[in-house]
Design a protein around this motif. Structure first.
Motif, PDB file in Angstrom:
ATOM      1  N   GLU A   1     -44.411 -14.701 -28.934  1.00  0.00           N
ATOM      2  CA  GLU A   1     -45.693 -14.722 -29.660  1.00  0.00           C
ATOM      3  C   GLU A   1     -46.313 -16.171 -29.061  1.00  0.00           C
ATOM      4  O   GLU A   1     -47.202 -16.445 -28.754  1.00  0.00           O
ATOM      5  CB  GLU A   1     -45.946 -14.365 -30.979  1.00  0.00           C
ATOM      6  N   VAL A   2     -45.388 -17.466 -29.321  1.00  0.00           N
ATOM      7  CA  VAL A   2     -45.597 -18.644 -29.394  1.00  0.00           C
ATOM      8  C   VAL A   2     -45.895 -18.800 -27.910  1.00  0.00           C
ATOM      9  O   VAL A   2     -46.961 -19.546 -27.521  1.00  0.00           O
ATOM     10  CB  VAL A   2     -44.430 -19.644 -29.878  1.00  0.00           C
ATOM     11  N   GLN A   3     -45.016 -18.268 -26.821  1.00  0.00           N
ATOM     12  CA  GLN A   3     -45.204 -18.528 -25.449  1.00  0.00           C
ATOM     13  C   GLN A   3     -46.433 -17.943 -24.995  1.00  0.00           C
ATOM     14  O   GLN A   3     -47.116 -18.583 -24.157  1.00  0.00           O
ATOM     15  CB  GLN A   3     -43.932 -18.047 -24.811  1.00  0.00           C
TER      16      GLN A   3
ATOM     17  N   GLU B   1     -51.958 -18.811 -22.958  1.00  0.00           N
ATOM     18  CA  GLU B   1     -53.391 -18.581 -23.085  1.00  0.00           C
ATOM     19  C   GLU B   1     -54.326 -19.871 -23.079  1.00  0.00           C
ATOM     20  O   GLU B   1     -55.184 -20.007 -22.553  1.00  0.00           O
ATOM     21  CB  GLU B   1     -53.620 -17.672 -24.220  1.00  0.00           C
ATOM     22  N   GLU B   2     -53.528 -20.834 -23.784  1.00  0.00           N
ATOM     23  CA  GLU B   2     -54.358 -22.022 -24.166  1.00  0.00           C
ATOM     24  C   GLU B   2     -54.509 -23.022 -22.648  1.00  0.00           C
ATOM     25  O   GLU B   2     -55.372 -23.630 -22.412  1.00  0.00           O
ATOM     26  CB  GLU B   2     -53.600 -23.061 -25.210  1.00  0.00           C
ATOM     27  N   LEU B   3     -53.068 -22.981 -22.059  1.00  0.00           N
ATOM     28  CA  LEU B   3     -53.273 -23.509 -20.783  1.00  0.00           C
ATOM     29  C   LEU B   3     -54.156 -23.192 -19.935  1.00  0.00           C
ATOM     30  O   LEU B   3     -54.938 -23.867 -19.077  1.00  0.00           O
ATOM     31  CB  LEU B   3     -51.726 -23.551 -20.123  1.00  0.00           C
ATOM     32  N   ILE B   4     -54.549 -21.821 -19.565  1.00  0.00           N
ATOM     33  CA  ILE B   4     -55.334 -21.269 -18.758  1.00  0.00           C
ATOM     34  C   ILE B   4     -56.825 -21.690 -19.269  1.00  0.00           C
ATOM     35  O   ILE B   4     -57.461 -21.940 -18.422  1.00  0.00           O
ATOM     36  CB  ILE B   4     -55.007 -19.923 -18.662  1.00  0.00           C
ATOM     37  N   SER B   5     -57.176 -21.335 -20.534  1.00  0.00           N
ATOM     38  CA  SER B   5     -58.417 -21.677 -21.068  1.00  0.00           C
ATOM     39  C   SER B   5     -58.706 -23.134 -20.737  1.00  0.00           C
ATOM     40  O   SER B   5     -59.781 -23.574 -20.429  1.00  0.00           O
ATOM     41  CB  SER B   5     -58.382 -21.360 -22.472  1.00  0.00           C
ATOM     42  N   THR B   6     -57.794 -24.071 -21.040  1.00  0.00           N
ATOM     43  CA  THR B   6     -58.194 -25.474 -20.788  1.00  0.00           C
ATOM     44  C   THR B   6     -58.338 -26.062 -19.731  1.00  0.00           C
ATOM     45  O   THR B   6     -59.136 -26.800 -19.387  1.00  0.00           O
ATOM     46  CB  THR B   6     -57.009 -26.258 -21.517  1.00  0.00           C
TER      47      THR B   6
ATOM     48  N   ASP C   1     -56.411 -12.559 -17.700  1.00  0.00           N
ATOM     49  CA  ASP C   1     -56.488 -12.048 -18.986  1.00  0.00           C
ATOM     50  C   ASP C   1     -55.159 -12.145 -19.724  1.00  0.00           C
ATOM     51  O   ASP C   1     -55.030 -11.933 -20.937  1.00  0.00           O
ATOM     52  CB  ASP C   1     -57.389 -10.516 -19.140  1.00  0.00           C
ATOM     53  N   ASN C   2     -54.382 -11.834 -18.898  1.00  0.00           N
ATOM     54  CA  ASN C   2     -52.798 -11.869 -19.245  1.00  0.00           C
ATOM     55  C   ASN C   2     -51.693 -12.310 -18.268  1.00  0.00           C
ATOM     56  O   ASN C   2     -51.941 -12.860 -17.233  1.00  0.00           O
ATOM     57  CB  ASN C   2     -52.439 -10.238 -19.671  1.00  0.00           C
TER      58      ASN C   2
ATOM     59  N   ARG D   1     -49.675 -10.874 -16.545  1.00  0.00           N
ATOM     60  CA  ARG D   1     -49.643 -10.035 -15.276  1.00  0.00           C
ATOM     61  C   ARG D   1     -50.717 -10.689 -14.317  1.00  0.00           C
ATOM     62  O   ARG D   1     -50.373 -10.899 -13.158  1.00  0.00           O
ATOM     63  CB  ARG D   1     -49.909  -8.488 -15.475  1.00  0.00           C
ATOM     64  N   ASP D   2     -51.664 -11.007 -14.751  1.00  0.00           N
ATOM     65  CA  ASP D   2     -52.682 -11.532 -13.934  1.00  0.00           C
ATOM     66  C   ASP D   2     -52.338 -12.879 -13.529  1.00  0.00           C
ATOM     67  O   ASP D   2     -52.477 -13.349 -12.146  1.00  0.00           O
ATOM     68  CB  ASP D   2     -54.208 -11.678 -14.693  1.00  0.00           C
ATOM     69  N   PHE D   3     -51.866 -13.621 -14.282  1.00  0.00           N
ATOM     70  CA  PHE D   3     -51.321 -14.982 -14.181  1.00  0.00           C
ATOM     71  C   PHE D   3     -50.254 -14.954 -12.932  1.00  0.00           C
ATOM     72  O   PHE D   3     -50.450 -15.759 -12.091  1.00  0.00           O
ATOM     73  CB  PHE D   3     -50.908 -15.726 -15.386  1.00  0.00           C
ATOM     74  N   ALA D   4     -49.270 -14.308 -13.364  1.00  0.00           N
ATOM     75  CA  ALA D   4     -48.070 -14.259 -12.314  1.00  0.00           C
ATOM     76  C   ALA D   4     -48.644 -13.773 -10.887  1.00  0.00           C
ATOM     77  O   ALA D   4     -48.033 -14.061  -9.837  1.00  0.00           O
ATOM     78  CB  ALA D   4     -47.052 -13.454 -12.792  1.00  0.00           C
ATOM     79  N   SER D   5     -49.600 -12.620 -10.726  1.00  0.00           N
ATOM     80  CA  SER D   5     -50.024 -12.302  -9.420  1.00  0.00           C
ATOM     81  C   SER D   5     -50.953 -13.195  -8.691  1.00  0.00           C
ATOM     82  O   SER D   5     -50.935 -13.133  -7.456  1.00  0.00           O
ATOM     83  CB  SER D   5     -50.615 -10.984  -9.738  1.00  0.00           C
ATOM     84  N   ARG D   6     -51.484 -14.248  -9.556  1.00  0.00           N
ATOM     85  CA  ARG D   6     -52.675 -14.852  -8.824  1.00  0.00           C
ATOM     86  C   ARG D   6     -52.044 -16.132  -8.418  1.00  0.00           C
ATOM     87  O   ARG D   6     -52.666 -16.650  -7.438  1.00  0.00           O
ATOM     88  CB  ARG D   6     -53.979 -14.996  -9.652  1.00  0.00           C
TER      89      ARG D   6
END
Length: 506
Positions: free
Chosen positions: A28-30, A35-40, A56-57, A59-64
């Motif tokens: 949960e912490v990770q 989420e905070e890193l992407i938003s910032t 949004d998650n 999976r999106d992060f790892a694929s993009r």
């Protein structure tokens, strides 16, 4: 000082609740960190390129976002060093940490944001103390001075006139520490950040030898050099004659095992404590949190999101990448990090092996390439091959094989070195010249090796065994690995291979 020690011990003990939170809720912490890193960073140049708004998650992060090596992120780093901001991270980058280089550059320059300083490196230092005083409630670690052995700072090599400064991560941290911490440490900042190491060691020794030092933080190699000089100046048999209240050495950067006996000789006390940390230019990753274990606790709330590549996947064109939730105990993984300094899915080159997953504890298992980093020099295979080539060309020799390993400090008066076994088809016309060119070339292409070799402060000249053809073939044959794809390991951070070959020579 007793009142100060009691008060600060109470303050640092209270952080343990936050540590226990990420130990209980690691995933949960990770997820929150990601989420905070992407938003910032969504409005940075990098964030716009990879459409962070649409992530949004995981999976999106790892694929993009692709996995990056230093060379792949280097153009972004250089843009920042030339004065452009909001490239990888939105806050202003005024610091770069200098670390050992890649095959195409003598040094690497890693951005350090204010968030990375405060929420990662400083937080790591506070957590180290929190874990220490919770493990040792009787500690008097705040009753005297903390001796910290750091690096040095310099100008931005791309734009020397800019505000951006570069230096070892220890120097960057030291320069930015709050005033109350500066008051508690020694030596003075002016001496601690000196770049000329011979003068620095001398001035440090003379400045700190009359202080009440209760703790030391640093790399084992430089710490040994400093302690030896202090003992010489004070005509002391051991360092406890100088600092009777010394109680702990916080160490990192290189494996401590080979130095343990020497430290016990320098500090002959069963009450002396040793605590390992895993802090690098890219971030603060782990702390030894248990008294009787060498395992490190993975620190999960420092603004760093972790991913891992199983080492069996490492050489593949498209290796499998997994999040923390999927790691298994006992397997070796290469680390990927995404950080609050703008390192996105960055390969730091280290490998770890998890010993448990509740909480996540691990041991550093090595590097993704063969290397020698016994003294903080980070010599990689490419460095060794270039140096060997230059030495052979300079001496009219031809080489068929080689291996090298550390030669550790034998006693409190000796220095470490690299020991080489080099097999020649044609012997050099001068062995002395071969060693000289080998050493000089390594110093030219590797800034960390150069620093350790400077005036023989931490490393002596290489020791080389000049042998005729056939030795390595015999070694491979003895191991049942002669022929095929089996190769002699060029570099190793242990002496296992080298000792096996030396046994044939004896």
């Amino acid at each position: 000082m007793e009142v100060v020690n009691t008060f600060l011990t109470w303050i640092f003990k209270n952080r343990i609740g936050q540590i226990e939170n990420f130990m209980r809720n690691p995933i949960e912490v990770q997820e929150q960190i990601l989420e905070e890193l992407i938003s910032t960073a969504k409005r940075t140049s990098f964030g716009k390129t990879y459409k962070f708004n649409d992530i949004d998650n995981y999976r999106d992060f790892a694929s993009r976002i692709p996995v990056h090596s230093y060379e792949e992120l280097r153009p972004y780093f250089e843009r920042i060093m030339k004065g452009e901001q909001n490239v990888l991270w939105p806050s202003e980058i005024l610091w770069f940490s200098k670390s050992s280089g890649t095959t195409s550059s003598r040094s690497k320059y890693i951005p350090v944001s204010q968030e990375a300083l405060e929420d990662c490196h400083f937080k790591g230092g506070k957590d180290m103390l929190s874990l220490y005083v919770n493990n040792y409630p009787d500690s008097r670690v705040f009753s005297g001075k903390s001796l910290s052995i750091g690096g040095s700072l310099g100008k931005n090599p791309i734009d020397p006139a800019s505000e951006i400064q570069v230096g070892d991560i220890s120097a960057v941290i030291m320069e930015n520490l709050p005033l109350w911490v500066q008051f508690a440490r020694t030596p003075s900042l002016e001496v601690a950040l000196m770049s000329e190491w011979e003068s620095k060691i001398e001035k440090m020794a003379r400045e700190v030898m009359n202080e009440n030092v209760v703790s030391i933080s640093g790399v084992p190699t430089w710490t040994i050099v400093l302690l030896q000089r202090i003992m010489d100046l004070k005509k002391a048999k051991n360092i406890l004659e100088v600092w009777p209240n010394l109680e702990v050495f916080f160490h990192g950067a290189v494996a401590f095992g080979p130095y343990k006996n020497l430290f016990q000789e320098l500090i002959p006390s069963s009450k002396m404590r040793y605590m390992e940390t895993y802090n690098a230019s890219e971030g603060f990753f782990g702390i030894q949190d248990q008294k009787d274990s060498e395992e490190l606790l993975l620190m999960l709330d420092y603004g760093i999101f972790y991913e891992f590549i199983p080492m069996e996947e490492w050489e593949k064109e498209f290796p499998k990448v997994i999040p923390l939730s999927e790691v298994e105990v006992g397997k070796n993984y290469a680390i990927l990090i995404t950080t609050n300094a703008g390192l996105w899915r960055y390969k730091i080159g280290d490998t770890v092996r998890f010993t448990e997953t509740s909480p996540y504890r691990f041991k550093i298992s090595g590097r993704t390439k063969h290397f020698i980093n016994a003294f903080g020099e980070e010599v990689i295979v490419e460095n060794a091959e270039k140096a060997i080539e230059a030495a052979a060309e300079a001496t009219g020799s031809s080489i068929t094989n080689f291996t090298a390993a550390p030669l550790y400090f034998g006693d409190s008066k000796s220095k470490g070195a690299h020991e080489w076994i080099i097999e020649f088809k044609t012997m050099p016309d001068s062995q002395e010249k071969f060693i000289m060119v080998l050493d000089e070339t390594l110093r030219e292409i590797n800034s960390d090796y150069d620093a350790k070799r400077y005036k023989d402060l931490a490393l002596s000249a290489p020791k080389v065994h000049f042998v005729k053809e056939g030795i390595f073939s015999q070694w491979l044959k003895n191991k049942g690995k002669l022929g095929g794809q089996n190769k002699v390991p060029r570099l190793s951070n242990t002496r296992e291979y080298l000792e096996e070959v030396l046994s044939i020579l004896r």
